[in-house]
Design a protein around this motif. Structure first.
Motif, PDB file in Angstrom:
ATOM      1  N   VAL A 215       0.824  -1.212   0.000  1.00 32.55           N
ATOM      2  CA  VAL A 215       0.000   0.000   0.000  1.00 32.55           C
ATOM      3  C   VAL A 215       0.861   1.267   0.000  1.00 32.55           C
ATOM      4  O   VAL A 215       0.427   2.313  -0.462  1.00 32.55           O
TER       5      VAL A 215
ATOM      6  N   ASP B 239       3.311   1.789  -1.897  1.00 30.86           N
ATOM      7  CA  ASP B 239       3.733   2.045  -3.276  1.00 30.86           C
ATOM      8  C   ASP B 239       2.594   2.490  -4.187  1.00 30.86           C
ATOM      9  O   ASP B 239       2.811   2.749  -5.363  1.00 30.86           O
ATOM     10  N   LEU B 240       1.377   2.549  -3.659  1.00 29.26           N
ATOM     11  CA  LEU B 240       0.244   3.002  -4.472  1.00 29.26           C
ATOM     12  C   LEU B 240       0.351   4.501  -4.703  1.00 29.26           C
ATOM     13  O   LEU B 240       0.879   5.228  -3.876  1.00 29.26           O
TER      14      LEU B 240
ATOM     15  N   ASN C 264      -2.944   3.480 -10.096  1.00 25.45           N
ATOM     16  CA  ASN C 264      -3.266   2.134  -9.678  1.00 25.45           C
ATOM     17  C   ASN C 264      -4.755   1.940  -9.466  1.00 25.45           C
ATOM     18  O   ASN C 264      -5.466   2.851  -9.061  1.00 25.45           O
TER      19      ASN C 264
ATOM     20  N   ILE D  42      -7.243  -0.897  -7.465  1.00 29.96           N
ATOM     21  CA  ILE D  42      -7.169  -1.987  -6.493  1.00 29.96           C
ATOM     22  C   ILE D  42      -8.539  -2.603  -6.267  1.00 29.96           C
ATOM     23  O   ILE D  42      -9.567  -1.993  -6.535  1.00 29.96           O
TER      24      ILE D  42
ATOM     25  N   THR E  16      -9.957   3.429  -7.673  1.00 29.28           N
ATOM     26  CA  THR E  16      -8.775   4.124  -8.143  1.00 29.28           C
ATOM     27  C   THR E  16      -8.315   5.021  -7.005  1.00 29.28           C
ATOM     28  O   THR E  16      -9.140   5.594  -6.276  1.00 29.28           O
ATOM     29  N   VAL E  17      -7.012   5.136  -6.823  1.00 30.32           N
ATOM     30  CA  VAL E  17      -6.454   5.934  -5.733  1.00 30.32           C
ATOM     31  C   VAL E  17      -6.443   7.400  -6.143  1.00 30.32           C
ATOM     32  O   VAL E  17      -5.911   7.761  -7.189  1.00 30.32           O
TER      33      VAL E  17
ATOM     34  N   LEU F 230      -5.807   5.892   2.281  1.00 29.27           N
ATOM     35  CA  LEU F 230      -6.029   6.063   0.856  1.00 29.27           C
ATOM     36  C   LEU F 230      -7.391   6.720   0.634  1.00 29.27           C
ATOM     37  O   LEU F 230      -8.399   6.246   1.156  1.00 29.27           O
TER      38      LEU F 230
ATOM     39  N   LYS G 265      -2.075  -5.129  -1.499  1.00 25.49           N
ATOM     40  CA  LYS G 265      -3.367  -5.136  -2.177  1.00 25.49           C
ATOM     41  C   LYS G 265      -3.191  -5.712  -3.580  1.00 25.49           C
ATOM     42  O   LYS G 265      -2.149  -5.531  -4.209  1.00 25.49           O
TER      43      LYS G 265
ATOM     44  N   LEU H  47      -3.644  -5.713  -7.424  1.00 23.90           N
ATOM     45  CA  LEU H  47      -3.829  -4.727  -8.480  1.00 23.90           C
ATOM     46  C   LEU H  47      -4.824  -5.251  -9.506  1.00 23.90           C
ATOM     47  O   LEU H  47      -4.875  -6.450  -9.778  1.00 23.90           O
TER      48      LEU H  47
END
Length: 189
Positions: free
Chosen positions: A7, A9-10, A15, A17, A25-26, A43, A64, A66
């Motif tokens: 998480v 690295d999101l 990304n 998830i 989407t983040v 997030l 998480k 992807l």
């Protein structure tokens, strides 16, 4: 086999998830580390099926799955009131999306314009528009001489029926550029 990512690295906009069989989407990410506790990662996410924005919280080492979405360029054909129809530019296959899911986007789409349709497996999640589109002004009032204090603006109806604020010098029949994210006037086209 799904790809997993930490998480930490999101990142926003890059990304997608899976969380409880919903696709997100983040939009934003924040890290909170105190001396006595594990790092918490918050997030801000948007559900691609419903459009709901919410916040999810994880610990620093969580992973998480992807999700990979496919995108296809399609041409807008028509809106029959309940569904909006698009045609695949390569196979000429037509797809429909319920009108209520595209209320905002329809302000910026005219016949034969191109949009990018986003898919997850065979499910249509929505459409992506260009950042800016050029649309024709079909009705606006004429500017009044002397009415130029403090950047005055007036209403202008576009060919899609959407009404925006434009500078006083814009006339009927002119092409203007509109931002699709905010719906604001961006300049002459």
């Amino acid at each position: 086999m799904a790809d997993y990512v930490g998480v930490n690295d999101l990142g926003p906009g890059r990304n997608f998830i899976d969380e409880n069989n919903d696709i997100y989407t983040v939009l934003d990410i924040s890290h909170n580390k105190t001396a006595m506790a594990k790092m918490k990662v918050k997030l801000k996410v948007k559900n691609l099926r419903t459009g709901v924005i919410k916040e999810l919280q994880y610990f620093g080492g969580d992973k998480k799955a992807l999700i990979f979405l496919s995108k296809k360029s399609m041409t807008y054909l028509y809106d029959d009131g309940s569904d909006v129809y698009f045609m695949d530019n390569e196979t000429y296959e037509q797809v429909s999306i319920p009108s209520e899911r595209l209320k905002w986007e329809m302000n910026f789409i005219k016949e034969n314009s191109t949009a990018t349709i986003t898919y997850y497996e065979n499910e249509i999640l929505g459409i992506e528009l260009p950042v800016k589109v050029a649309l024709k002004v079909v009705h606006t009032d004429d500017a009044v001489k002397g009415d130029t204090v403090n950047n005055p603006q007036k209403d202008a109806e576009l060919e899609t029926g959407y009404v925006i604020k434009v500078p006083m010098f814009i006339k009927n029949g002119e092409m203007v550029t509109v931002r699709t994210d905010t719906g604001d006037y961006d300049g002459r086209a």
